[in-house]
Design a protein around this motif. Structure first.
Motif, mmCIF file in Angstrom:
data_model
loop_
_atom_site.group_PDB
_atom_site.id
_atom_site.type_symbol
_atom_site.label_atom_id
_atom_site.label_comp_id
_atom_site.label_asym_id
_atom_site.label_seq_id
_atom_site.Cartn_x
_atom_site.Cartn_y
_atom_site.Cartn_z
ATOM 1 N N HIS A 173 0.803 -1.179 -0.029
ATOM 2 C CA HIS A 173 -0.122 -0.003 -0.052
ATOM 3 C C HIS A 173 0.966 1.233 0.133
ATOM 4 N N GLY A 174 1.590 1.423 -1.009
ATOM 5 C CA GLY A 174 2.399 2.421 -1.301
ATOM 6 C C GLY A 174 2.523 3.421 -2.415
ATOM 7 N N GLY A 175 1.217 3.564 -3.147
ATOM 8 C CA GLY A 175 0.745 4.205 -4.071
ATOM 9 C C GLY A 175 1.847 4.132 -5.273
ATOM 10 N N LEU A 176 2.415 5.274 -5.562
ATOM 11 C CA LEU A 176 3.458 5.199 -6.623
ATOM 12 C C LEU A 176 4.731 4.442 -5.929
ATOM 13 N N GLY A 177 4.949 4.450 -4.530
ATOM 14 C CA GLY A 177 6.043 3.553 -4.218
ATOM 15 C C GLY A 177 6.060 2.069 -4.817
ATOM 16 N N ASN A 178 4.625 1.570 -4.895
ATOM 17 C CA ASN A 178 4.507 0.050 -5.391
ATOM 18 C C ASN A 178 5.057 0.082 -6.818
ATOM 19 N N LEU A 179 5.131 1.002 -7.568
ATOM 20 C CA LEU A 179 5.504 0.978 -8.898
ATOM 21 C C LEU A 179 7.164 1.097 -8.881
ATOM 22 N N ILE A 180 7.640 2.134 -7.858
ATOM 23 C CA ILE A 180 9.053 2.238 -7.749
ATOM 24 C C ILE A 180 9.718 0.950 -7.243
ATOM 25 N N TYR A 181 9.057 0.346 -6.373
ATOM 26 C CA TYR A 181 9.751 -0.704 -5.575
ATOM 27 C C TYR A 181 9.775 -1.901 -6.601
ATOM 28 N N ALA A 182 8.509 -2.103 -7.348
ATOM 29 C CA ALA A 182 8.637 -3.191 -8.448
ATOM 30 C C ALA A 182 9.567 -2.891 -9.445
ATOM 31 N N GLY A 183 9.447 -1.728 -9.986
ATOM 32 C CA GLY A 183 10.531 -1.067 -11.115
ATOM 33 C C GLY A 183 12.101 -1.595 -10.878
ATOM 34 N N MET A 184 12.363 -1.103 -9.476
ATOM 35 C CA MET A 184 13.794 -1.153 -8.848
ATOM 36 C C MET A 184 14.181 -2.756 -9.015
ATOM 37 N N ASN A 185 13.036 -3.742 -8.574
ATOM 38 C CA ASN A 185 13.552 -5.358 -8.395
ATOM 39 C C ASN A 185 13.595 -5.747 -9.983
ATOM 40 N N THR A 186 13.017 -5.256 -11.056
ATOM 41 C CA THR A 186 13.184 -5.536 -12.381
ATOM 42 C C THR A 186 13.955 -4.755 -13.260
ATOM 43 N N TYR A 187 14.499 -3.652 -12.595
ATOM 44 C CA TYR A 187 15.402 -2.821 -13.205
ATOM 45 C C TYR A 187 14.601 -2.267 -14.617
ATOM 46 N N PHE A 188 13.222 -1.898 -14.131
ATOM 47 C CA PHE A 188 12.465 -1.212 -15.264
ATOM 48 C C PHE A 188 12.702 0.236 -15.143
ATOM 49 N N LYS A 189 13.656 0.705 -16.077
ATOM 50 C CA LYS A 189 13.940 2.229 -15.822
ATOM 51 C C LYS A 189 12.871 3.264 -16.056
ATOM 52 N N ALA A 190 11.857 2.936 -16.888
ATOM 53 C CA ALA A 190 10.849 3.779 -17.270
ATOM 54 C C ALA A 190 9.842 4.104 -15.964
ATOM 55 N N GLN A 191 9.571 2.922 -15.513
ATOM 56 C CA GLN A 191 8.910 2.819 -14.305
ATOM 57 C C GLN A 191 9.263 3.505 -13.167
ATOM 58 N N VAL A 192 10.380 3.378 -12.887
ATOM 59 C CA VAL A 192 11.085 3.755 -11.691
ATOM 60 C C VAL A 192 11.035 5.460 -11.878
ATOM 61 N N LEU A 193 11.363 5.754 -13.040
ATOM 62 C CA LEU A 193 11.780 7.421 -13.353
ATOM 63 C C LEU A 193 10.337 7.856 -13.282
ATOM 64 N N THR A 194 9.522 7.163 -14.042
ATOM 65 C CA THR A 194 7.964 7.873 -14.098
ATOM 66 C C THR A 194 7.320 7.988 -12.818
ATOM 67 N N ALA A 195 7.227 6.767 -12.027
ATOM 68 C CA ALA A 195 6.710 7.037 -10.800
ATOM 69 C C ALA A 195 7.418 8.087 -9.778
ATOM 70 N N SER A 196 8.728 7.990 -9.777
ATOM 71 C CA SER A 196 9.412 9.075 -9.103
ATOM 72 C C SER A 196 9.135 10.401 -9.480
ATOM 73 N N ALA A 197 8.999 10.724 -10.692
ATOM 74 C CA ALA A 197 8.675 12.098 -11.222
ATOM 75 C C ALA A 197 7.231 12.452 -10.734
#
Length: 226
Positions: A173-197
């Motif tokens: 239950h982390g909102g955009l943090g869910n996407l950041i966490y999942a993106g970092m685990n899979t090294y999905f660059k666009a997901q990490v950057l977009t959610a962080s932005a």
């Protein structure tokens, strides 16, 4: 040599419009959850902070315990806080909200109390001379004059909550943090950057909105600034 793929998703680029367009619903759901957790947490913290600050202002002996307890809560690391609350709330959104409420209390209580203490004593005496009782004095004189300091604390607490919501990803239950966490685990660059932005955009937008509300509610401060 093999030519690089034309699709930015296939290339795993940091900036990728195809990611935003193809996952707009996922991003929208994450933003909504992020906003809900932030707003509910800060609102509940404000409801608790106001009476605590009033009690600390009315009775000086209470100021030390109130400020001390809220300060200790703020020093607890986020992961440890969630772990301590886990037996009570389980893996739920309430766990994240409870943690954020406790973190926000320190910022809100201190700033509301500072605002109440800054109200000139002669102003209080004049209001009492006009027949103002304690409740009317608090609601119509003290709290309005304490607004600048209180709003400053609310802005800091809100921006802080936007950031801390992302840690809720550890319980899903982390909102955009869910996407950041999942993106970092899979090294999905666009997901990490977009959610962080988007987190940054939410924080800046919330701060500007609260600043606008502060200026509307405290027009006398604009004259002082000028």
């Amino acid at each position: 040599m093999t030519a690089p793929p034309d699709d930015c998703l296939a290339r795993n680029d940091w900036i990728c419009g195809a990611y935003v367009s193809s996952r707009s619903e996922i991003l929208a759901d994450a933003v909504v959850q992020h906003l809900q957790l932030t707003v509910v947490s800060v609102a509940l913290a404000l409801l608790l902070a106001l009476p605590l600050a009033v009690v600390a202002r009315r009775w000086r002996w209470a100021a030390g315990p109130v400020l001390g307890i809220t300060t200790v809560l703020y020093t607890i690391p986020a992961l440890a806080m969630f772990s301590l609350l886990l037996p009570v709330y389980g893996l739920s959104a309430a766990l994240v909200v409870a943690g954020l409420v406790l973190y926000s209390l320190t910022l809100l209580v201190r700033n509301v109390l500072a605002g109440l203490r800054a109200v000139p004593e002669e102003t209080r005496q004049a209001a009492r001379g006009l027949g103002y009782g304690p409740i009317r004095l608090l609601l119509t004189v003290e709290l309005p004059l304490a607004l600048p300091a209180a709003m400053a604390g609310l802005r800091i607490a809100t921006v802080s909550a936007v950031s801390l919501v992302t840690i809720g990803a550890i319980v899903g239950h982390g909102g955009l943090g869910n996407l950041i966490y999942a993106g970092m685990n899979t090294y999905f660059k666009a997901q990490v950057l977009t959610a962080s932005a988007l987190c940054v955009v939410i924080a800046v937008t919330a701060d500007l909105l609260l600043l606008g509300v502060q200026r509307l509610l405290t027009p006398w401060t604009r004259g002082q600034a000028a």
